[in-house]
Design an enzyme around this catalytic site. Structure first.
Site, PDB file in Angstrom:
ATOM      1  N   ASN A 187       0.548  -1.164   0.062  1.00 33.17           N
ATOM      2  CA  ASN A 187      -0.229   0.194   0.042  1.00 33.17           C
ATOM      3  C   ASN A 187       1.128   1.139   0.344  1.00 33.17           C
ATOM      4  O   ASN A 187       1.143   1.471   1.398  1.00 33.17           O
ATOM      5  CB  ASN A 187      -0.744   0.654   1.278  1.00 33.17           C
ATOM      6  CG  ASN A 187      -1.938  -1.046   1.123  1.00 33.17           C
ATOM      7  OD1 ASN A 187      -2.692  -1.122   0.553  1.00 33.17           O
ATOM      8  ND2 ASN A 187      -1.066  -2.008   2.038  1.00 33.17           N
ATOM      9  N   GLU A 188       1.553   1.861  -1.307  1.00 33.43           N
ATOM     10  CA  GLU A 188       1.778   2.661  -1.711  1.00 33.43           C
ATOM     11  C   GLU A 188       1.606   4.709  -1.377  1.00 33.43           C
ATOM     12  O   GLU A 188       0.143   4.055  -0.890  1.00 33.43           O
ATOM     13  CB  GLU A 188       2.779   3.178  -2.683  1.00 33.43           C
ATOM     14  CG  GLU A 188       2.524   1.342  -3.711  1.00 33.43           C
ATOM     15  CD  GLU A 188       4.780   1.422  -3.204  1.00 33.43           C
ATOM     16  OE1 GLU A 188       5.115   1.247  -1.614  1.00 33.43           O
ATOM     17  OE2 GLU A 188       4.868   0.832  -4.308  1.00 33.43           O
ATOM     18  N   PRO A 189       2.535   5.698  -0.717  1.00 36.14           N
ATOM     19  CA  PRO A 189       1.706   6.903   0.159  1.00 36.14           C
ATOM     20  C   PRO A 189       0.628   7.102  -1.664  1.00 36.14           C
ATOM     21  O   PRO A 189       0.646   7.204  -2.306  1.00 36.14           O
ATOM     22  CB  PRO A 189       2.537   7.756  -0.285  1.00 36.14           C
ATOM     23  CG  PRO A 189       4.474   6.533  -0.457  1.00 36.14           C
ATOM     24  CD  PRO A 189       3.842   5.250  -0.583  1.00 36.14           C
TER      25      PRO A 189
END
Ligand code: F6R
Length: 298
Positions: free
Chosen positions: A162-164
Site C-alpha cells: 500500500n504505497e503513499p
C-alpha cells in the site's frame, strides 16, 4: 536487551513502541508472543490465523519460529496463514516470488499443513485479478479474520504494498509500485528494468481488521518512515500512519529504526523522565549535534 518498552512520551507518539538494542532480540520477543498465541489456541483446541510479511525484516522472526519448532516443540498444526502481497507476474513458485521466500524461510521448515497456507497468486490472468482478490478476502473472513498480523515498513512508509496515496479503506487489489519500492527491490531482480511494476496486496482496510498488529523495523533507513508513522499525522502519504487508528498495534524497533523519534533526538523536549538514565555521550543525543544530513546515519 530491551531498551524501552513504554508509552513514555505519549504526547508525541501515537502508537505503543518496544525499542530493542538488536533486531535479533526484538525478533525473539515477537516470536515469543506469536508462540504464546499459538500454544494458547492449541490448549483451547482452536486454530490461529497469522498474517505474514516478507522482505528482510521478518527473516530473523521466522528463524526464531523455526528454532522454537525444532528445539521447543512449537507445533504449527493449528495455524492458518495469509501472506500480505505478491509481485504481479510471479507465480507462487517463481524463484523471486514471495511464495518461494515463505517456503525457504518458514513453511518448509515447520509442520504447517499445506492446505492452511494462503498466498496471493501474482500470475493470475488479468481478467481474473479482481475475483482472485475478492476470493482472498473471503478466505480471510471464512478463517475467522486475522488474529496476528506481522508487518514491515517501506522507506516510503508503505505497509504491504500500500504505497503513499493508498486509501484507509483499501482492500486486496492490484497496485502499481512506487519508484522507491522498485529501487529497493531491484537488487533481487538484477536491476530496476527487470523489477515488477505492479503487485497484488492486501489493503489497508484489510490489515486494520487484524485483531493484533505488530510492525517491525530495523536500521536507520527506516528511521524517517517510522517517525512519520509514530509521531506524524494520519495521512495517505504515510500509509503506516493509519496504524495509529488501531487499538492493538505495537511497533517493535531496533535502536537505529527508533533513532529519529523525538524521545531520542530531542529528549529534553519531553521533560525529565525522558532524559532519565541517559548521559550526554549516548548516541541518540550525539546525533542531535550532527548535521541534519547525518542524523539518520548509524
Ligand atoms: C512485504 C511487505 C513490505 C515490506 C517492506 C519492508 O511482504 O509487505 O511492506 O515489509 O517493504 O521491506 P524490508 O523488510 O525488505 O525492508
Amino acid at each position: 536487551m530491551l531498551i524501552e518498552h513504554t508509552l513514555l512520551p505519549t504526547r508525541l507518539e501515537h502508537v505503543p513502541l518496544a525499542v530493542f538494542a538488536h533486531r535479533q532480540v526484538a525478533s525473539c520477543a515477537v516470536a515469543a508472543e506469536v508462540a504464546g498465541l499459538i500454544r494458547a489456541r492449541q490448549r483451547q483446541g482452536r486454530t490461529v490465523v497469522l498474517g505474514l510479511a516478507t522482505g528482510s525484516t521478518p527473516v530473523s522472526l521466522y528463524a526464531e519460529l523455526v528454532r522454537l519448532h525444532r528445539e521447543e516443540r512449537l507445533s504449527f498444526a493449528n495455524v492458518i496463514t495469509f501472506n500480505l502481497d505478491e509481485y504481479r507476474g510471479l507465480s507462487a513458485d517463481h524463484p523471486r516470488s514471495y511464495g518461494r521466500f515463505m517456503r525457504r524461510h518458514l513453511f518448509d521448515l515447520i509442520d504447517l499443513p499445506e492446505t492452511r497456507i494462503h498466498l496471493l497468486d501474482g500470475a493470475v490472468p488479468d481478467a481474473a485479478v479482481d475475483a482472485h482478490c475478492r476470493e482472498y478476502e473471503q478466505k480471510i473472513r471464512a478463517a475467522g479474520g486475522i488474529d496476528f498480523q506481522i508487518l514491515g515498513i517501506g522507506r516510503n512508509g508503505h505497509i504491504g504494498f500500500n504505497e503513499p496515496g493508498s486509501a484507509r479503506a483499501s482492500r486486496t487489489r492490484l497496485v502499481a509500485l512506487d519508484p522507491l519500492t522498485r529501487q529497493d527491490a531491484a537488487g533481487d531482480f538484477g536491476g530496476e528494468e527487470r523489477t515488477p511494476r505492479c503487485a497484488i496486496t492486501m489493503g489497508i482496510g484489510t490489515i486494520l481488521e487484524a485483531r493484533r498488529i505488530v510492525l517491525m523495523a530495523w536500521g536507520w533507513r527506516k528511521a524517517g518512515p517510522v517517525r512519520a508513522a509514530v509521531e506524524g499525522e494520519v495521512t495517505t502519504q504515510a500509509p503506516a500512519s493509519f496504524l495509529q487508528d488501531h487499538d492493538q498495534v505495537q511497533f517493535v524497533l531496533d535502536h537505529d529504526a527508533a533513532s529519529a523519534l523525538t524521545r531520542y533526538r530531542l529528549p529534553w523536549l519531553l521533560g525529565a523522565r525522558a532524559c532519565q538514565g541517559r548521559t550526554w555521550d549516548q548516541r541518540p543525543i550525539r546525533r542531535v549535534a550532527a548535521p541534519a544530513s547525518e542524523i539518520h546515519r548509524p
